[in-house]
Design an enzyme around this catalytic site. Structure first.
Site, PDB file in Angstrom:
ATOM      1  N   LYS A  34       0.848  -1.192   0.000  1.00 50.64           N
ATOM      2  CA  LYS A  34       0.000   0.000   0.000  1.00 50.64           C
ATOM      3  C   LYS A  34       0.878   1.235   0.000  1.00 50.64           C
ATOM      4  O   LYS A  34       1.754   1.381   0.843  1.00 50.64           O
ATOM      5  CB  LYS A  34      -0.918   0.021   1.228  1.00 50.64           C
ATOM      6  CG  LYS A  34      -2.053   0.992   1.049  1.00 50.64           C
ATOM      7  CD  LYS A  34      -2.573   1.537   2.339  1.00 50.64           C
ATOM      8  CE  LYS A  34      -1.653   2.604   2.848  1.00 50.64           C
ATOM      9  NZ  LYS A  34      -2.300   3.669   3.616  1.00 50.64           N
ATOM     10  N   ASP A  61      -3.255   4.504  -2.087  1.00 45.54           N
ATOM     11  CA  ASP A  61      -4.176   5.065  -1.094  1.00 45.54           C
ATOM     12  C   ASP A  61      -4.015   6.576  -1.032  1.00 45.54           C
ATOM     13  O   ASP A  61      -3.399   7.113  -0.113  1.00 45.54           O
ATOM     14  CB  ASP A  61      -3.855   4.415   0.269  1.00 45.54           C
ATOM     15  CG  ASP A  61      -4.817   4.840   1.357  1.00 45.54           C
ATOM     16  OD1 ASP A  61      -5.945   5.257   1.026  1.00 45.54           O
ATOM     17  OD2 ASP A  61      -4.443   4.754   2.542  1.00 45.54           O
ATOM     18  N   ASP A  66     -12.493  15.928  -3.434  1.00 48.47           N
ATOM     19  CA  ASP A  66     -12.589  17.311  -3.914  1.00 48.47           C
ATOM     20  C   ASP A  66     -13.877  17.395  -4.726  1.00 48.47           C
ATOM     21  O   ASP A  66     -14.676  16.451  -4.732  1.00 48.47           O
ATOM     22  CB  ASP A  66     -11.331  17.643  -4.763  1.00 48.47           C
ATOM     23  CG  ASP A  66     -10.999  19.137  -4.750  1.00 48.47           C
ATOM     24  OD1 ASP A  66     -11.946  19.958  -4.831  1.00 48.47           O
ATOM     25  OD2 ASP A  66      -9.817  19.478  -4.651  1.00 48.47           O
ATOM     26  N   THR A 116      -9.869   5.392  10.712  1.00 48.19           N
ATOM     27  CA  THR A 116      -9.731   4.601  11.953  1.00 48.19           C
ATOM     28  C   THR A 116      -9.086   5.416  13.085  1.00 48.19           C
ATOM     29  O   THR A 116      -9.032   4.965  14.218  1.00 48.19           O
ATOM     30  CB  THR A 116      -8.895   3.331  11.687  1.00 48.19           C
ATOM     31  OG1 THR A 116      -7.803   3.674  10.832  1.00 48.19           O
ATOM     32  CG2 THR A 116      -9.711   2.266  11.022  1.00 48.19           C
ATOM     33  N   ARG A 206       2.745  -0.116  10.646  1.00 44.70           N
ATOM     34  CA  ARG A 206       3.818  -0.089  11.633  1.00 44.70           C
ATOM     35  C   ARG A 206       4.116  -1.418  12.320  1.00 44.70           C
ATOM     36  O   ARG A 206       5.258  -1.651  12.710  1.00 44.70           O
ATOM     37  CB  ARG A 206       3.537   1.027  12.658  1.00 44.70           C
ATOM     38  CG  ARG A 206       3.821   2.400  12.066  1.00 44.70           C
ATOM     39  CD  ARG A 206       3.164   3.511  12.814  1.00 44.70           C
ATOM     40  NE  ARG A 206       1.711   3.510  12.612  1.00 44.70           N
ATOM     41  CZ  ARG A 206       0.908   4.490  13.026  1.00 44.70           C
ATOM     42  NH1 ARG A 206       1.402   5.529  13.658  1.00 44.70           N
ATOM     43  NH2 ARG A 206      -0.382   4.431  12.788  1.00 44.70           N
TER      44      ARG A 206
END
Ligand code: C5P
Length: 229
Positions: A34, A61, A66, A116, A206
């Protein structure tokens, strides 16, 4: 059964060489990569082309959001990269999403529902008076009625979403192993629970990228899924 293909590693790095080296290390252990704003704002389309050399599915991603005209034009420019997935914010509304369908070719158009990193308090502060689940469901309905292929939700909502949207691709970030640091995420879940509850793909950053042994962390993630299923 291996769950490797369900794991997409979020390569939240700025430096191209560091990203290339890290991808090289994990390439045989994940289903895809990603690429988000951090990488893209530094390295642009050329950086994406470089990562395409690994021949892994790319989840771009960029969370486009807009007015419809601007998003359509940006989206058409990005289509030259032919990513496997590309994200837009469902908050952009029906007209913004519908305008993209004719240009998406093989790319799966994915709508981001509620980040999230936000929770009910954040909704309240923005004047949104419904609970998280109802808010996410409303956004997902805008997406599905506009021709979207899938959505991003927190793993906290995936069970109910899966009940209501049987065939929808549901992608969940906010994944943590039981002993992990939450960092800036609020609505998190373990990999096993997310998959058990119906997630199609896990976006994990992470837990893998900050690990002293990324491959061992991926193995732990797969073990966590196998134990839950
Ligand atoms: O490091 P961590 O596992 O928290 O990374 C999660 C990744 O998923 C980040 O790249 C973040 O941009 C992305 N993401 C998210 N929440 C969303 C959509 C995408 O955390 N709703």
């Amino acid at each position: 059964m291996s769950f490797k293909n369900k794991i997409f590693c979020a390569l939240d790095f700025s430096d191209l060489e560091q990203t290339v080296q890290f991808t090289n290390k994990i390439k045989n252990h994940v289903g895809g990569i990603k690429i988000g704003l951090e990488f893209f704002c530094k390295n642009g389309p050329a950086g994406v082309e470089r990562l395409k050399e690994f021949e892994l599915p790319i989840f771009l991603d960029l969370k486009l959001h807009d007015i419809p005209n601007t998003v359509t034009k940006a989206f058409r420019n990005l289509m030259s990269l032919s990513p496997a997935y590309l994200t837009v914010h469902l908050n952009g509304g029906k007209r913004m999403i519908e305008g993209l369908i004719e240009y998406k070719k093989k790319t799966k158009l994915i709508g981001v529902s509620m980040l999230t990193s936000l929770d009910q308090n954040d909704l309240k502060k923005s004047g949104i008076m419904c609970d998280e689940m109802s808010y996410v469901e409303k956004l997902v309905k805008i997406g599905t009625s506009s021709g979207i292929d899938g959505v991003v939700s927190s793993p906290k909502e995936v069970k109910l979403l899966r009940k209501k949207f049987k065939k929808l691709i549901i992608i969940t970030p906010g994944i943590r192993l039981p002993d992990d640091d939450k960092n800036d995420q609020k609505r998190i879940e373990t990999p096993g629970k997310a998959i058990k509850n119906g997630s199609s793909l896990l976006i994990i950053g992470r837990t893998i990228t900050k690990s002293i042994n990324p491959i061992s962390s991926i193995e732990k993630i797969i073990q966590n899924i196998e134990n839950a299923i």
